[in-house]
Each structure stands twice: as C-alpha cells, then as structure tokens.
Design a protein around this motif. Structure first.
Motif, PDB file in Angstrom:
ATOM      1  N   VAL A 182      47.929  18.808  43.025  1.00  0.00           N
ATOM      2  CA  VAL A 182      47.537  19.709  43.722  1.00  0.00           C
ATOM      3  C   VAL A 182      48.493  19.894  44.726  1.00  0.00           C
ATOM      4  CG1 VAL A 182      45.621  20.744  45.296  1.00  0.00           C
ATOM      5  CG2 VAL A 182      44.910  19.599  43.337  1.00  0.00           C
ATOM      6  N   ALA A 183      48.997  18.694  45.347  1.00  0.00           N
ATOM      7  CA  ALA A 183      50.219  18.933  46.485  1.00  0.00           C
ATOM      8  C   ALA A 183      51.452  19.427  45.843  1.00  0.00           C
ATOM      9  CB  ALA A 183      50.396  17.604  46.926  1.00  0.00           C
ATOM     10  N   LEU A 184      51.778  19.179  44.552  1.00  0.00           N
ATOM     11  CA  LEU A 184      52.979  19.697  43.809  1.00  0.00           C
ATOM     12  C   LEU A 184      52.678  21.070  43.631  1.00  0.00           C
ATOM     13  CD1 LEU A 184      53.726  16.873  41.317  1.00  0.00           C
ATOM     14  CD2 LEU A 184      55.093  17.697  43.347  1.00  0.00           C
ATOM     15  N   LEU A 185      51.646  21.478  43.271  1.00  0.00           N
ATOM     16  CA  LEU A 185      51.330  23.036  43.030  1.00  0.00           C
ATOM     17  C   LEU A 185      51.454  23.875  44.158  1.00  0.00           C
ATOM     18  CD1 LEU A 185      48.216  23.043  40.454  1.00  0.00           C
ATOM     19  CD2 LEU A 185      50.572  23.764  40.248  1.00  0.00           C
ATOM     20  N   PHE A 186      50.853  23.305  45.413  1.00  0.00           N
ATOM     21  CA  PHE A 186      50.956  23.845  46.745  1.00  0.00           C
ATOM     22  C   PHE A 186      52.373  24.009  47.277  1.00  0.00           C
ATOM     23  CE2 PHE A 186      46.235  23.488  47.355  1.00  0.00           C
ATOM     24  CZ  PHE A 186      46.114  24.944  47.686  1.00  0.00           C
ATOM     25  N   ALA A 187      53.029  22.961  46.826  1.00  0.00           N
ATOM     26  CA  ALA A 187      54.522  22.868  47.182  1.00  0.00           C
ATOM     27  C   ALA A 187      55.591  23.708  46.539  1.00  0.00           C
ATOM     28  CB  ALA A 187      55.312  21.269  47.066  1.00  0.00           C
ATOM     29  N   VAL A 188      55.219  23.940  45.211  1.00  0.00           N
ATOM     30  CA  VAL A 188      55.820  25.006  44.812  1.00  0.00           C
ATOM     31  C   VAL A 188      55.633  26.372  45.106  1.00  0.00           C
ATOM     32  CG1 VAL A 188      56.343  26.183  42.268  1.00  0.00           C
ATOM     33  CG2 VAL A 188      56.421  23.729  42.636  1.00  0.00           C
ATOM     34  N   ALA A 189      54.097  26.696  45.115  1.00  0.00           N
ATOM     35  CA  ALA A 189      54.183  28.027  45.885  1.00  0.00           C
ATOM     36  C   ALA A 189      54.166  28.288  47.377  1.00  0.00           C
ATOM     37  CB  ALA A 189      52.297  28.195  45.898  1.00  0.00           C
ATOM     38  N   ASP A 190      54.360  26.970  48.414  1.00  0.00           N
ATOM     39  CA  ASP A 190      54.694  27.247  49.405  1.00  0.00           C
ATOM     40  C   ASP A 190      56.431  27.306  49.659  1.00  0.00           C
ATOM     41  OD1 ASP A 190      52.192  26.559  50.196  1.00  0.00           O
ATOM     42  OD2 ASP A 190      52.541  24.662  50.627  1.00  0.00           O
ATOM     43  N   ALA A 191      56.987  27.008  48.719  1.00  0.00           N
ATOM     44  CA  ALA A 191      58.512  26.901  48.798  1.00  0.00           C
ATOM     45  C   ALA A 191      58.752  28.459  48.542  1.00  0.00           C
ATOM     46  CB  ALA A 191      59.129  26.048  47.661  1.00  0.00           C
ATOM     47  N   VAL A 192      58.134  29.331  47.430  1.00  0.00           N
ATOM     48  CA  VAL A 192      58.296  30.616  47.138  1.00  0.00           C
ATOM     49  C   VAL A 192      57.811  31.328  48.219  1.00  0.00           C
ATOM     50  CG1 VAL A 192      57.482  32.454  45.363  1.00  0.00           C
ATOM     51  CG2 VAL A 192      58.015  30.054  44.690  1.00  0.00           C
ATOM     52  N   ILE A 193      57.050  30.986  48.993  1.00  0.00           N
ATOM     53  CA  ILE A 193      56.454  31.919  50.040  1.00  0.00           C
ATOM     54  C   ILE A 193      57.500  31.802  51.198  1.00  0.00           C
ATOM     55  CG2 ILE A 193      54.727  32.136  51.843  1.00  0.00           C
ATOM     56  CD1 ILE A 193      52.639  31.343  49.835  1.00  0.00           C
ATOM     57  N   VAL A 194      58.050  30.664  51.429  1.00  0.00           N
ATOM     58  CA  VAL A 194      59.017  30.517  52.635  1.00  0.00           C
ATOM     59  C   VAL A 194      60.207  31.300  52.064  1.00  0.00           C
ATOM     60  CG1 VAL A 194      60.606  28.557  53.800  1.00  0.00           C
ATOM     61  CG2 VAL A 194      58.088  28.348  53.551  1.00  0.00           C
ATOM     62  N   VAL A 195      60.704  30.982  50.993  1.00  0.00           N
ATOM     63  CA  VAL A 195      62.099  31.619  50.576  1.00  0.00           C
ATOM     64  C   VAL A 195      61.994  33.254  50.700  1.00  0.00           C
ATOM     65  CG1 VAL A 195      63.593  32.038  48.312  1.00  0.00           C
ATOM     66  CG2 VAL A 195      62.912  29.477  49.275  1.00  0.00           C
ATOM     67  N   VAL A 196      60.754  33.638  50.053  1.00  0.00           N
ATOM     68  CA  VAL A 196      60.762  35.088  50.188  1.00  0.00           C
ATOM     69  C   VAL A 196      60.673  35.720  51.580  1.00  0.00           C
ATOM     70  CG1 VAL A 196      58.996  37.206  49.775  1.00  0.00           C
ATOM     71  CG2 VAL A 196      59.596  35.214  47.906  1.00  0.00           C
ATOM     72  N   GLY A 197      59.829  34.784  52.497  1.00  0.00           N
ATOM     73  CA  GLY A 197      59.674  35.116  53.950  1.00  0.00           C
ATOM     74  C   GLY A 197      60.976  35.290  54.775  1.00  0.00           C
ATOM     75  N   ALA A 198      61.903  34.207  54.296  1.00  0.00           N
ATOM     76  CA  ALA A 198      63.344  34.122  54.807  1.00  0.00           C
ATOM     77  C   ALA A 198      64.233  35.154  54.333  1.00  0.00           C
ATOM     78  CB  ALA A 198      63.837  32.782  54.483  1.00  0.00           C
ATOM     79  N   ILE A 199      63.956  35.413  53.145  1.00  0.00           N
ATOM     80  CA  ILE A 199      64.905  36.518  52.502  1.00  0.00           C
ATOM     81  C   ILE A 199      64.425  37.936  53.261  1.00  0.00           C
ATOM     82  CG2 ILE A 199      65.515  38.067  50.533  1.00  0.00           C
ATOM     83  CD1 ILE A 199      65.406  35.312  48.958  1.00  0.00           C
ATOM     84  N   TRP A 200      63.154  38.449  53.630  1.00  0.00           N
ATOM     85  CA  TRP A 200      62.629  39.423  54.106  1.00  0.00           C
ATOM     86  C   TRP A 200      63.230  39.648  55.431  1.00  0.00           C
ATOM     87  CZ3 TRP A 200      56.867  40.189  52.534  1.00  0.00           C
ATOM     88  CH2 TRP A 200      56.799  40.592  51.322  1.00  0.00           C
ATOM     89  N   HIS A 201      63.062  38.391  56.180  1.00  0.00           N
ATOM     90  CA  HIS A 201      63.665  38.298  57.636  1.00  0.00           C
ATOM     91  C   HIS A 201      65.201  38.504  57.644  1.00  0.00           C
ATOM     92  CE1 HIS A 201      63.689  37.093  61.563  1.00  0.00           C
ATOM     93  NE2 HIS A 201      64.787  36.138  61.148  1.00  0.00           N
ATOM     94  N   PHE A 202      65.838  38.090  56.817  1.00  0.00           N
ATOM     95  CA  PHE A 202      67.391  38.533  56.811  1.00  0.00           C
ATOM     96  C   PHE A 202      67.584  39.925  56.552  1.00  0.00           C
ATOM     97  CE2 PHE A 202      71.249  38.846  54.570  1.00  0.00           C
ATOM     98  CZ  PHE A 202      72.428  38.305  55.632  1.00  0.00           C
ATOM     99  N   VAL A 203      66.863  40.294  55.569  1.00  0.00           N
ATOM    100  CA  VAL A 203      67.100  41.744  54.934  1.00  0.00           C
ATOM    101  C   VAL A 203      66.559  42.806  56.256  1.00  0.00           C
ATOM    102  CG1 VAL A 203      66.586  43.629  53.279  1.00  0.00           C
ATOM    103  CG2 VAL A 203      67.069  41.259  52.467  1.00  0.00           C
ATOM    104  N   ILE A 204      65.436  42.601  56.546  1.00  0.00           N
ATOM    105  CA  ILE A 204      64.746  43.473  57.554  1.00  0.00           C
ATOM    106  C   ILE A 204      65.575  43.588  58.804  1.00  0.00           C
ATOM    107  CG2 ILE A 204      62.813  43.944  58.994  1.00  0.00           C
ATOM    108  CD1 ILE A 204      61.330  43.255  56.483  1.00  0.00           C
ATOM    109  N   GLY A 205      66.068  42.122  59.163  1.00  0.00           N
ATOM    110  CA  GLY A 205      66.757  41.996  60.438  1.00  0.00           C
ATOM    111  C   GLY A 205      68.170  42.622  60.379  1.00  0.00           C
TER     112      GLY A 205
END
Length: 123
Positions: free
Chosen positions: A28-51
């Motif tokens: 379960v931790a590995l599944l959450f780690a993969v999902a969390d990494a995707v969320i963080v990367v997408v959030g960081a990209i949106w932050h950069f693009v919108i910024g």
C-alpha cells in the motif's frame, strides 16, 4: 445482601483490530508513493507554468494589478495537504507504519507546495 464485586477480568474485552501484514503495509505504501509522486510532479509543473505565465514582462512599465482569487482555488491548494494529513492519521490508526510515514512525507511536501502556490498567488 449485596452481590459480589464483578471482576474486570471476567468481562469480555473489546476486540482488538488485527494489524495488517507488513507485506500489505509495504504494498500500500508503494502504491501511495507512486500516486503521491505523480501528484507532486504535476503540482510542481503547474506551479512553474502558471508562475511563468503570470509573471510580468521585464518591458512592462507598470506593476501587475492585483486580482481576486476564487475561493475554490484556495480550497484546492490547502485542501490537498489537509486530506494528506488525514490520510497519514488514518493509516497510523490502522497500524500501518510504513504507509503512515509515506503519507506524512507527502503531507510535508504538499504543505511546502501550498505555501509556494500561496506566495505566487499573493504576489
């Protein structure tokens, strides 16, 4: 005559929840780690693009005007760390330490991203 005192040992104890197996916790931790990494990367990209898209151009003579930010944006920005914190708490209560640590780290990263988003939107 009074009845004899009731011994606490005779009363049935509330059933304890079984702790999930370590393998289940790690899976379960590995599944959450993969999902969390995707969320963080997408959030960081949106932050950069919108910024970059909202940054004033260097040739602009006047400062950017302040604009109202919808409440929904604030709910999304600060709701994700709140949900992540609730998830870390729930997994800790379920006695899944590996998953709770992964979700706790995700909460920390989401909070840092929320602070960065807030600073960007308020500047």
């Amino acid at each position: 005559m009074s009845s004899p005192p009731v011994d606490d040992q005779d009363s049935p104890a509330p059933p304890r929840r079984e702790r999930p197996s370590r393998l289940t916790d790690i899976a379960v931790a590995l599944l959450f780690a993969v999902a969390d990494a995707v969320i963080v990367v997408v959030g960081a990209i949106w932050h950069f693009v919108i910024g970059m898209g909202t940054a004033p151009s260097p040739d602009s003579p006047r400062p950017a005007q302040s604009r109202d930010i919808p409440v929904l944006i604030w709910l999304v920005i600060w709701g994700i760390p709140a949900v992540a914190a609730a998830g870390a708490f729930v997994h800790a209560r379920l006695r899944m330490p590996v998953t709770a640590v992964v979700q706790g780290l995700f909460t920390l990263v989401c909070t840092l991203l929320a602070v960065a988003w807030t600073r960007m939107l308020l500047s």
